[in-house]
Design a protein around this motif. Sequence first.
Motif, PDB file in Angstrom:
ATOM      1  N   UNK A 130       1.701   5.195  -5.471  1.00 46.45           N
ATOM      2  CA  UNK A 130       2.244   6.405  -6.111  1.00 46.45           C
ATOM      3  C   UNK A 130       2.901   5.992  -7.242  1.00 46.45           C
TER       4      UNK A 130
ATOM      5  N   UNK B  70       0.841  -1.162  -0.120  1.00 47.21           N
ATOM      6  CA  UNK B  70      -0.078   0.224  -0.118  1.00 47.21           C
ATOM      7  C   UNK B  70       1.054   1.245   0.003  1.00 47.21           C
ATOM      8  N   UNK B  71       0.435   2.212  -0.921  1.00 44.76           N
ATOM      9  CA  UNK B  71       1.018   3.590  -0.877  1.00 44.76           C
ATOM     10  C   UNK B  71       2.695   3.419  -1.198  1.00 44.76           C
TER      11      UNK B  71
ATOM     12  N   UNK C   2      -2.411   5.779  -7.820  1.00 45.34           N
ATOM     13  CA  UNK C   2      -1.989   6.960  -8.074  1.00 45.34           C
ATOM     14  C   UNK C   2      -0.738   7.196  -9.069  1.00 45.34           C
TER      15      UNK C   2
ATOM     16  N   UNK D 116      -6.946   0.247  -5.579  1.00 48.95           N
ATOM     17  CA  UNK D 116      -7.766   1.115  -5.124  1.00 48.95           C
ATOM     18  C   UNK D 116      -7.032   2.385  -4.905  1.00 48.95           C
TER      19      UNK D 116
ATOM     20  N   UNK E 297      -3.524   2.859  -3.289  1.00 54.62           N
ATOM     21  CA  UNK E 297      -2.784   4.257  -3.092  1.00 54.62           C
ATOM     22  C   UNK E 297      -1.508   4.309  -3.685  1.00 54.62           C
TER      23      UNK E 297
END
Lengths: 441, 237
Positions: free
Chosen positions: B110, B88-89, B129, B126, B108
């Motif tokens: 990036x 995640x992220x 980015x 989800x 998320x």
Amino acid sequence: MEDGAVAGGRVVRPSRIWSPEVIEDIQEKAEIGRYRIRAYSTLRRTVHFQDLTFVPCTLTRIPLEGYRERCETRTVIGGRHGAEPIVLETPITIAGMSYGALSANAKQALGWAASRVGISTTTGDGGMRPGEREDSETLVYQVLPSRYGFDPHHLQMADAAEVVIGQGAKPGTGGLLLESKMSATIAEARTLPEGVDQRSPVRHPDFFGPDDLQIKIEELREATEGRIPIYVKIGACRVLEDVKLAAKAGADVIVLDGLEGATGASPEALLDHTGIPTLPATVLAVRALREEELEGEVNLIVSGGIRDGVDAAKALALGADAVSIGTAALIALNCNKPVHHEDYERLGTQAGACHHCHTGGCPVGITTQDPELVKRLPPQEASERVEHFLNSMTMEMQMMARACGKSDVHDLEPEDMRALTLESSLVTGIPFAGMDRPLAL
Amino acid sequence: MAAVAARQVEIDCAGLPTREINQGIRRAASEGATEIALLNSAGRHNLCVALFEAVTVRVRGDAGWYCGGMLDGGTIVVDGNCGWGTAENAMSGRMEVHGNAGTAAGATMHGGELYVAGDAGSRAAISLKGGAVVVGGSVGYMSGFMMQRGSLVVCGDAGEALGDSMYEGTIYVAGEVASLGADAVDAELEAADVDLLRAELERHEIDHDPSSFRKIAAGRKLWNFSKKEFEVWKTAL
């Protein structure tokens, strides 16, 4: 218009159900085809800290000299799990407001003011603005459902992390940033197309409930090696349960944002019809921590409608460790200042009643991304106004504490107050003025 | 911790607090290790969180939630399955899961890449980015929800409400799509898409015809409100 009011020599009798306000509301919705959107907080009267009064020392106890004796305001929070705690020179924090909702100058001014006063500021939806770390000596980094601009390096640079479950203005619904404020710079920071209406998610992408939150908090601690405190921010709803769940999930600090909490843009229906006011929320949160024997261990910051040091002192007396302010700080910056009247008029409002942050046309350069309007807020002098206001809040808190004989603002307690309204007496358990015991149902 | 060979390190997770495992990875990396193996991972949560070092960590077993969360620069290979919020992220770097991944794989992100050889749960990619999430199997409902940039490649099937409310970004699906979400629309597969897909498929040795994928993108009707498009907004999240 009151029933039976005389207008032009005739008695007019507007309906109380279909009042002029309701008629205007329906016809506006008939035009725009959606819910109404505006900024600021509810326009309702709520049960509020102003419904309480202090009962200072007389013959039964001895006051401290109001203008001079030492009265401590220093506040240390967040040490529950061994993180380096946050030290606030006065029990106030600046609430999370994004660069995007606010102009760069406004964010900078808030950061400078907070740094000089020795309190914290908070990032917002969209992440850490370039320079925000330097502007704010103590900076709380928000972890929001959108994760717009979320950068683990910024997390590691922060002094605390705040997992945002919701906000008082619109608990249960995500943030909103409309087209006019989605400039190229703001859009790029959020990886969004320029000029879109940003409707942020409300559910976190990677956790839902309190058990999940516990693992998420542990992840944040792993990413920061446990150095920084973890806050959890909640919009005040089922406060007794939510505070217990957040505490169990591992929050070091709980930030509780009441119904009066404001926002840069929101469906109006949510502002007026969701959440519970900050005063009862504070009472319930303190009770929750007391029932779990976590009072003093899990720290409590309350926000939403805190307007001055007196409101803050009352929140502390009820058991909060600190208050958080947003709107009050913006008003100190210059929000609603009676200048540039023509620009207020262009927004269909006037100074003193402007809540048009969502339009991006802020006449005083605070809630706008228009470079020309932003120039109206030179950050240095704006930061001085906020600094002065924060100092006034500190002095008011101390004044109340000293009058009640307390040498530390945190020593204020419910017994130092009486209720001026039946509602506030009922929700706080503080005796109605003139009665010797609390009202009880 | 035992040195297996030069620059290779093993960490036995059994009995160690998660903090010590993650600190052990960082310490080994700072001491020059290039490959770090985690033994007895036993589905532990929060392994390899915020891995910024240019090392390869191999989890020889299953990992729990948020494995590889906030990854920036390193490489993580999980031999088994992962829980929620895999990578995640992530900002950059690469993560491979040889088994299945739970809900919100690659949430998320990036940048960087997440490859799941098996299936991914609901909400894969989800709010993506940037970067790429490649799933060898199928993904669950609401995958690509509110996607912003980057790409999600699904070699199997996709659950309901695929790409709901996506702003931008691209989703490719080789199998069946249960349903598209609000404002997710079919788009023409162009030569550049086929090149991207071919590169991903070859890299992961997946045998699929890159030109057989269905391409899904944002209809962009949710970018700005229109009172004439109530049906889109009624269900839009």
